[in-house]
Design a protein around this motif. Structure first.
Motif, PDB file in Angstrom:
ATOM      1  N   UNK A 200       0.829  -1.196   0.000  1.00  0.00           N
ATOM      2  CA  UNK A 200       0.000   0.000   0.000  1.00  0.00           C
ATOM      3  C   UNK A 200       0.871   1.257   0.000  1.00  0.00           C
ATOM      4  N   UNK A 201       1.915   1.249   0.824  1.00  0.00           N
ATOM      5  CA  UNK A 201       2.789   2.413   0.893  1.00  0.00           C
ATOM      6  C   UNK A 201       3.524   2.633  -0.426  1.00  0.00           C
ATOM      7  N   UNK A 202       3.959   1.552  -1.058  1.00  0.00           N
ATOM      8  CA  UNK A 202       4.651   1.672  -2.335  1.00  0.00           C
ATOM      9  C   UNK A 202       3.744   2.287  -3.385  1.00  0.00           C
ATOM     10  N   UNK A 203       2.480   1.906  -3.377  1.00  0.00           N
ATOM     11  CA  UNK A 203       1.532   2.375  -4.393  1.00  0.00           C
ATOM     12  C   UNK A 203       1.119   3.829  -4.191  1.00  0.00           C
ATOM     13  N   UNK A 205       2.162   6.091  -1.125  1.00  0.00           N
ATOM     14  CA  UNK A 205       3.036   7.037  -0.423  1.00  0.00           C
ATOM     15  C   UNK A 205       4.240   7.421  -1.271  1.00  0.00           C
ATOM     16  N   UNK A 206       4.841   6.417  -1.906  1.00  0.00           N
ATOM     17  CA  UNK A 206       6.130   6.625  -2.571  1.00  0.00           C
ATOM     18  C   UNK A 206       6.071   6.386  -4.075  1.00  0.00           C
ATOM     19  N   UNK A 207       4.906   6.113  -4.616  1.00  0.00           N
ATOM     20  CA  UNK A 207       4.638   6.025  -6.051  1.00  0.00           C
ATOM     21  C   UNK A 207       5.678   5.160  -6.775  1.00  0.00           C
ATOM     22  N   UNK A 208       5.896   3.961  -6.237  1.00  0.00           N
ATOM     23  CA  UNK A 208       6.755   3.002  -6.912  1.00  0.00           C
ATOM     24  C   UNK A 208       8.234   3.159  -6.659  1.00  0.00           C
ATOM     25  N   UNK A 209       8.618   4.103  -5.792  1.00  0.00           N
ATOM     26  CA  UNK A 209      10.037   4.331  -5.515  1.00  0.00           C
ATOM     27  C   UNK A 209      10.329   3.987  -4.052  1.00  0.00           C
ATOM     28  N   UNK A 210      10.774   2.775  -3.831  1.00  0.00           N
ATOM     29  CA  UNK A 210      11.013   2.303  -2.471  1.00  0.00           C
ATOM     30  C   UNK A 210      12.453   2.557  -2.045  1.00  0.00           C
ATOM     31  N   UNK A 211      12.626   2.971  -0.800  1.00  0.00           N
ATOM     32  CA  UNK A 211      13.962   3.171  -0.241  1.00  0.00           C
ATOM     33  C   UNK A 211      14.093   2.320   1.018  1.00  0.00           C
ATOM     34  N   UNK A 212      15.281   1.819   1.312  1.00  0.00           N
ATOM     35  CA  UNK A 212      15.463   0.956   2.488  1.00  0.00           C
ATOM     36  C   UNK A 212      15.008   1.599   3.798  1.00  0.00           C
ATOM     37  N   UNK A 268      -0.217  11.562  -5.667  1.00  0.00           N
ATOM     38  CA  UNK A 268      -0.984  10.873  -4.628  1.00  0.00           C
ATOM     39  C   UNK A 268      -2.355  10.452  -5.164  1.00  0.00           C
ATOM     40  N   UNK A 269      -2.804   9.277  -4.771  1.00  0.00           N
ATOM     41  CA  UNK A 269      -4.125   8.785  -5.178  1.00  0.00           C
ATOM     42  C   UNK A 269      -4.929   8.264  -3.987  1.00  0.00           C
ATOM     43  N   UNK A 270      -4.610   8.734  -2.776  1.00  0.00           N
ATOM     44  CA  UNK A 270      -5.228   8.208  -1.563  1.00  0.00           C
ATOM     45  C   UNK A 270      -6.700   8.590  -1.454  1.00  0.00           C
ATOM     46  N   UNK A 311       4.266  11.398  -4.001  1.00  0.00           N
ATOM     47  CA  UNK A 311       3.051  10.774  -3.529  1.00  0.00           C
ATOM     48  C   UNK A 311       2.509  11.363  -2.247  1.00  0.00           C
ATOM     49  N   UNK A 312       1.954  10.495  -1.404  1.00  0.00           N
ATOM     50  CA  UNK A 312       1.216  10.905  -0.219  1.00  0.00           C
ATOM     51  C   UNK A 312       2.110  11.458   0.888  1.00  0.00           C
ATOM     52  N   UNK A 313       3.398  11.158   0.848  1.00  0.00           N
ATOM     53  CA  UNK A 313       4.301  11.594   1.924  1.00  0.00           C
ATOM     54  C   UNK A 313       5.533  12.280   1.344  1.00  0.00           C
ATOM     55  N   UNK A 314       5.385  13.458   0.748  1.00  0.00           N
ATOM     56  CA  UNK A 314       6.539  14.135   0.152  1.00  0.00           C
ATOM     57  C   UNK A 314       7.629  14.463   1.159  1.00  0.00           C
TER      58      UNK A 314
END
Length: 333
Positions: A200-203, A205-212, A268-270, A311-314
């Motif tokens: 959900x967060x990937x989709x 919050x971060x729009x496909x850009x995951x960081x460790x 964001x699409x929340x 996304x949702x958490x800039x």
């Protein structure tokens, strides 16, 4: 190149999704480390003795005499404001970051009539206890709805209102999104797990850009949901979702009289319950590229700052860029 990036994201998700989160946390997030010391505000509400966990971080260096109150979102905690707390403190602000009742380090009562008005009152009582007569309210996600309610209830105590991708920029129920009962929400919340949180967060919050570094927040949320207070956490979460869905602030934006800063990640699409909405309704929901502009027109003294592609958490995706805009916005409102 795009296919390669998508492959890398998929590979990372596959690797992390199979990782068993050994950490579980107590019903008040016992065992999870916050970036600053947690203090406790004990008070009476609805016939119950409750406590709010909060961080009170003084200005670092030359103080500017101003205070900022950070209001977290539904799937967040005060700890997730870590970078913003540091940026504001370094800039001379005193920063108060509470966990609302029902969340994270704060009480999760067996029964509580959740309302944004009640949470705003709780927050106001905390600020009174701390001797803060006037503050800027900065709310993210659900915290934006709460910050709006606070500004409406306490305009003289609100110096500025700032919101980061607030939800509630549209009335989902009025738009035809199905309503869930509290019991239905509870059943859903009992099944929260790390893999679902991460997806959900990937989709959104971060729009496909995951960081460790995002894994820490998955660990926090999953560890709380799967800890010894599992049912207590899920029940309060269900009550809070019902509050969010049934208590829109959208119609009162026109009544906000304080200077307002809107910080919007446009990708964001929340939208609450978007996944179960009819297809024709779902297609129209959570379009922050449009919703941010609409909110700026509805709020009388609003300034809109957009972050294209975020996304949702800039504040977590691109903290340096976000904090530069935040500090500039707070100084010019």
């Amino acid at each position: 190149m795009r296919l390669f990036r998508e492959f890398c994201v998929a590979s990372l998700l596959t690797a992390t999704a199979t990782t068993a989160f050994a950490a579980t946390y107590g019903p008040e997030l016992q065992g999870f480390e916050y970036p600053y010391p947690i203090e406790r505000f004990n008070f009476q509400s609805q016939g119950k003795t409750l406590q709010m966990g909060y961080m009170d971080v003084p200005a670092k260096g030359k103080a500017n005499g101003r205070s900022v109150v950070l209001l977290h979102g539904k799937n967040f905690c005060a700890a997730t404001w870590e970078g913003t707390i540091k940026a504001l403190s370094d800039a001379g602000y005193r920063v108060i970051a509470p966990d609302q009742i029902g969340f994270c380090t704060s009480s999760k009562p067996d029964s509580y009539q959740y309302s944004f008005q009640q949470l705003a009152l709780n927050t106001h009582q905390l600020l009174e206890k701390l001797g803060i007569q006037k503050a800027t309210l900065l709310g993210h996600s659900t915290g934006g709805m709460l910050a709006t309610r606070y500004a409406l209830m306490y305009p003289k105590q609100t110096e500025q209102l700032a919101m980061v991708n607030p939800i509630g920029l549209e009335d989902w129920k009025a738009l035809g999104v199905p309503t869930l009962s509290v019991d239905q929400w509870y059943e859903r919340e009992l099944n929260v797990n790390a893999e679902g949180i991460r997806k959900y967060q990937l989709d959104t919050y971060y729009v496909g850009r995951w960081k460790p570094e995002y894994e820490r927040w998955v660990d926090m949320y999953a560890g709380l949901s799967d800890g010894p207070g599992h049912k207590q956490v899920a029940w309060n979460s269900a009550l809070i979702y019902d509050m969010i869905f049934t208590q829109p602030v959208y119609y009162e934006f026109k009544n906000v009289q304080v200077p307002t800063l809107l910080l919007i990640g446009t990708a964001d699409t929340t939208a609450i319950n978007k996944g179960i909405a009819p297809p024709q309704v779902k297609a129209t929901l959570g379009n922050y590229a449009v919703l941010g502009k609409q909110a700026a027109k509805l709020i009388p003294h609003a300034t809109l700052v957009e972050f294209p592609g975020l996304g949702h958490a800039p504040q977590m995706e691109e903290p340096a860029r976000f904090h530069q805009a935040l500090l500039q916005g707070l100084n010019t409102l």
